[in-house]
Design a protein around this motif. Structure first.
Motif, mmCIF file in Angstrom:
data_model
loop_
_atom_site.group_PDB
_atom_site.id
_atom_site.type_symbol
_atom_site.label_atom_id
_atom_site.label_comp_id
_atom_site.label_asym_id
_atom_site.label_seq_id
_atom_site.Cartn_x
_atom_site.Cartn_y
_atom_site.Cartn_z
ATOM 1 N N THR A 154 0.817 -1.222 0.000
ATOM 2 C CA THR A 154 0.000 0.000 0.000
ATOM 3 C C THR A 154 0.842 1.259 0.000
ATOM 4 O O THR A 154 0.310 2.355 -0.201
ATOM 5 N N GLU A 155 2.142 1.148 0.217
ATOM 6 C CA GLU A 155 3.017 2.314 0.263
ATOM 7 C C GLU A 155 3.942 2.395 -0.945
ATOM 8 O O GLU A 155 4.764 3.312 -1.020
ATOM 9 N N ARG A 184 0.645 0.067 -5.558
ATOM 10 C CA ARG A 184 -0.545 0.277 -4.746
ATOM 11 C C ARG A 184 -1.787 0.504 -5.602
ATOM 12 O O ARG A 184 -2.896 0.125 -5.222
ATOM 13 N N ARG A 237 -5.153 -1.790 -5.380
ATOM 14 C CA ARG A 237 -6.518 -1.285 -5.240
ATOM 15 C C ARG A 237 -7.413 -1.788 -6.356
ATOM 16 O O ARG A 237 -8.590 -2.096 -6.148
ATOM 17 N N GLN A 280 -5.451 -9.097 0.494
ATOM 18 C CA GLN A 280 -4.368 -8.197 0.871
ATOM 19 C C GLN A 280 -3.128 -8.995 1.274
ATOM 20 O O GLN A 280 -2.000 -8.653 0.895
#
Length: 631
Positions: free
Chosen positions: A202-203, A208, A212, A231
Motif C-alpha cells: 500500500t506504500e 498500490r 486497489r 491483501q
C-alpha cells in the motif's frame, strides 16, 4: 602511489588521506595460466564496473531528478502519471541501487519502431561505446509504448557484476517532446534494495494502484475476511513481479491463489514478458509434497515446454498448506505466446504427486474405497525409500495386496515376474514373509529347481519394531533361455511354496519343472517310485537316478502321461487309446537312448508304472486338498 601508513579514518583531520576498502579473496590454486588471466580479466572488469557505478551515482540521481521534474507536467492519464512520478521519487529514496543509465531516442520508419542509443549518454556500467546502439521493438512492446504508463519496469538480460550477482532490474521512463509525444526513453539499470522488498504494498507507488484495482475487481467487502486474504496474497506475492505485472493479470492470479485456500491442488500461473525475453511462472504444490526432487522435475518440465535457455527459482514455504515456487525461464530465442496451460498444469500435477499418493490411487482403483483405503493407510507409507526408488506405485499397490494376505498360518507368499527389459531367461521372484528370509535358506531350493540366483534385494516394509515389519525379497533368477514364462510361472510358484512348507522334498527331481509340463504333484509321484527303487536295491544312487531323468526329460514326461492315463479319475477321452499311444511313444523314445544306465533306469520306471495296480495320488483329504502322503 606507494603506501606510507594505515590508520583509522577518524584520525585524518585534513581529509587528505584516501579511504579504501581492502579485500582479501582466497580460492583454490589455479594452475593453468589462461585460467589465471581469465580470472584477472573478470575481476578487473567487475572492479571497473564498481568504479563507474560509484563515480556516476550522483549524475544518475541528477538525471532521475530532472526526469521527475519534466514528467510532472500534464502528459498522460493523471493517476498513472502521478504514480509514475511518485515511483521515481520512491526509487530515489534508497529503494534502488542505480548502477547504469542511458538515454534512447525513438525512431519510427513505417511499421518499424526502433530505440537508438544517444552517444555519450551512458553512465555507470553503461558508460562507453554502445555494443548494440539500435534495438528493434517487438509488437508486444508497442502496446506499452502507446499506454498511459510513465514508467515501465522489467528485467534486463544480464546479471549484475556489482553489489550482488542478480539479474539487473530495468527501469524505463518515457521521454516527451514539447507537444507531449513520446520521443524516447531514459533507461536505468540497477537492483532494488532490501527496503524495497520490505515495503508495504500500500506504500509502493504504481504497485498500490494495482493492488486497489485487484480489490475493486474482486468486488469484496472492505475489511472482510476475503478482503484481508487478498491483501495478504498481494503482500506475499513476489515483489519483482508486482513491479512488472499489469493489473488484469495480477487480479486473475490473486483470485486463483484465493481459491487455492479452499481447494488445495497444484496450480500454475504464467506471465510473459512483453519483450518476449522470459516467462515468469508461479507453481503451487501441496507443501507436504514439496522437496528438491519435485522442484528440479518441475523446472525441467518448464524448460522443455517453454524452450528455456536458463532457469532461476525461488521457493517459499510458510504455514500455508501450499508451497510456492517462482521460476523465471529465460527464452532461448523468444518466449512462446501460445501455451497449452491446462496440459502443462496436468503434467506438473503428476510430477508433484508423491509415490505414496499414486500407490493409494492404485489401491482405491483396484479395491474400492473400503478395502482400498484400509490397505492404503496400512501400506502406502510403509514402503522404504529403496523400494520406492526401484518399483512404481502400481507395483507397490500389487505388493500391498499380497502382503495383506500373510498370516500366522500362511507367513509366506511368492510371485514370479518378468521385467520389461529383461533378456531371455531372466526372471525375478519376490518372496513375501513375516520375517527376513536368509539367502542360504532360499538359494538351495531355487537351484534344485533349475534356477540360478544372480542377485537379491531385501526390502523391509513397515516402520515399527522388527517384529511388526514385513519383508519382500526380490531375487534375480536365470532360467534356460527357452523357458516359457507364462507356462512355468504358476507351477514354479506352487512348487517353491510346497518345498518351503515341507510338503515336497527339495532335490534335483524338481528340475523337471522347467524342462517339462510336470508340476509338484507329478514330480512327487516320480519321487515315490525313486524311493521304491531304493528299497528294491536298484544299483544306482538317488542322485544318479535324478540326473538320468533330467537328461531324458521328454521320456519322463511321457511316462508321467501314461501314469495319468491309467489312474487319473478325472481323465477325459478314450483311456485305452491314450495308454496305447503313450506306450508307443515311450518305446520309440527309449530306443533312441544312448546311455545303457539311462536306458535301464528309464525302463525300470516304465515297467513299474505299467505294473502299478492302484494309487491314492488323486485322493482328497478332509480339507479338500490332496492327501499329504502317497501310496
Amino acid at each position: 602511489g606507494q603506501l606510507l601508513q594505515v590508520g583509522p579514518r577518524s584520525a585524518d583531520a585534513t581529509g587528505a588521506a584516501r579511504v579504501e576498502s581492502l579485500i582479501m579473496v582466497e580460492c583454490d590454486r589455479i594452475i593453468d595460466e589462461a585460467d589465471q588471466r581469465a580470472l584477472a580479466t573478470e575481476l578487473a572488469a567487475a572492479l571497473q564496473d564498481v568504479r563507474a557505478a560509484v563515480a556516476d551515482w550522483l549524475p544518475m540521481l541528477e538525471r532521475l531528478q530532472e526526469l521527475r521534474v519534466e514528467s510532472s507536467r500534464p502528459l498522460l492519464n493523471e493517476v498513472n502519471q502521478q504514480e509514475g512520478v511518485a515511483f521515481l521519487q520512491w526509487l530515489e529514496d534508497k529503494h534502488f541501487t542505480f548502477l547504469g543509465a542511458r538515454n534512447y531516442d525513438l525512431v519510427r520508419e513505417g511499421d518499424s519502431v526502433r530505440l537508438v542509443a544517444q552517444p555519450e549518454s551512458g553512465l555507470g556500467i553503461l558508460r562507453g561505446t554502445v555494443q548494440t546502439p539500435t534495438s528493434q521493438l517487438p509488437a508486444e512492446a508497442l502496446t506499452l509504448l502507446d499506454s498511459d504508463q510513465l514508467v515501465l519496469v522489467t528485467k534486463a538480460m544480464t546479471r549484475s557484476t556489482v553489489h550482488r550477482p542478480a539479474w539487473l532490474d530495468y527501469i524505463a521512463v518515457k521521454r516527451f517532446d514539447d507537444a507531449g509525444q513520446v520521443v524516447g526513453e531514459a533507461r536505468f539499470l540497477g537492483l532494488y534494495t532490501s527496503t524495497a522488498y520490505a515495503a508495504a504494498v500500500t506504500e509502493t507507488p504504481q504497485v498500490r494502484v494495482r493492488a486497489r484495482q485487484v480489490l475493486a475487481d474482486a468486488d469484496v467487502v472492505p475489511d472482510s475476511h476475503t478482503a484481508k486474504s487478498l491483501q495478504a496474497i498481494l503482500e506475499a506475492y513476489p515483489r519483482d513481479e508486482l513491479f512488472q505485472i499489469d493489473a488484469a493479470t495480477l487480479t486473475q492470479h490473486a483470485m486463483v491463489i484465493l481459491r487455492l485456500q479452499e481447494r488445495q491442488r497444484t496450480r500454475v500461473l504464467l506471465r510473459r514478458d512483453p519483450f518476449g525475453r522470459f516467462i515468469s511462472v508461479l507453481v503451487f504444490v501441496p507443501r507436504d509434497r514439496y522437496n528438491t526432487e519435485i522442484r528440479v522435475k518441475i523446472g525441467q518440465e518448464l524448460m522443455t515446454t517453454l524452450d528455456g535457455q536458463s532457469l532461476e527459482f525461488t521457493p517459499m514455504l510458510t504455514d500455508s498448506p501450499l508451497a510456492r515456487i517462482h521460476y523465471l525461464i529465460r527464452a532461448r530465442t523468444k518466449a512462446p505466446q501460445q501455451i497449452d496451460l491446462r496440459a502443462m498444469e496436468e503434467r506438473i500435477a503428476r510430477l508433484a504427486q508423491r509415490w505414496e499418493d499414486d500407490c493409494t490411487q492404485a489401491l482405491l482403483h483396484a479395491l474400492g474405497e473400503g478395502q482400498g483405503l484400509a490397505l492404503a493407510h496400512r501400506f502406502s507409507h510403509a514402503f522404504s525409500a529403496a523400494y520406492r526408488e526401484d518399483f512404481a506405485p502400481l507395483v507397490g499397490a500389487e505388493d500391498a495386496q499380497v502382503l495383506a494376505t500373510l498370516s500366522a498360518d500362511s507367513p509366506l507368499a511368492v510371485k514370479m515376474y518378468r521385467p520389461l527389459d529383461a533378456p531371455a531367461g531372466m526372471l525375478r521372484l519376490k518372496l513375501y514373509n513375516w520375517t527376513k528370509v536368509a539367502l542360504s535358506d532360499s538359494l538351495p531350493v531355487l537351484e534344485r529347481m533349475g534356477a540360478r540366483v544372480l542377485d537379491e534385494h531385501p526390502y523391509r516394509i513397515g516402520k515399527g519394531t522388527p517384529s511388526e515389519a514385513l519383508w519382500i525379497h526380490d531375487l534375480g533368477l536365470l532360467l534356460p533361455a527357452d523357458t516359457d514364462f507364462s507356462a512355468v510361472r504358476a507351477r514354479f510358484e506352487s512348487l517353491f511354496m510346497q518345498v518351503w512348507k515341507g510338503e515336497v522334498e527339495s532335490d534335483d527331481l524338481n528340475r523337471l519343472l522347467l524342462q517339462t509340463s510336470l508340476g509338484a504333484h507329478e514330480i512327487t509321484v516320480w519321487r515315490a517310485y525313486t524311493r521304491y527303487f531304493k528299497q528294491l536295491g536298484l544299483p544306482f544312487s538317488q542322485a544318479y537316478i535324478e540326473a538320468a531323468l533330467n537328461r531324458n526329460a521328454s521320456i519322463a514326461q511321457e511316462i508321467s502321461a501314461l501314469f495319468s492315463a491309467r489312474f487319473d479319475p478325472g481323465f477325459q477321452g478314450d483311456r485305452d487309446e491314450a495308454r496305447r499311444l503313450c506306450r508307443e511313444r515311450i518305446e520309440q523314445d527309449l530306443a533312441a537312448v544312448v546311455s545303457l544306465d539311462d536306458d535301464r533306469i528309464l525302463r525300470q520306471f516304465y515297467a513299474s508304472v505299467v505294473a502299478t495296480l492302484r494309487t491314492n495320488a488323486w485322493q482328497l483329504a478332509a480339507n479338500g486338498a490332496l492327501k499329504p502322503y502317497l501310496s
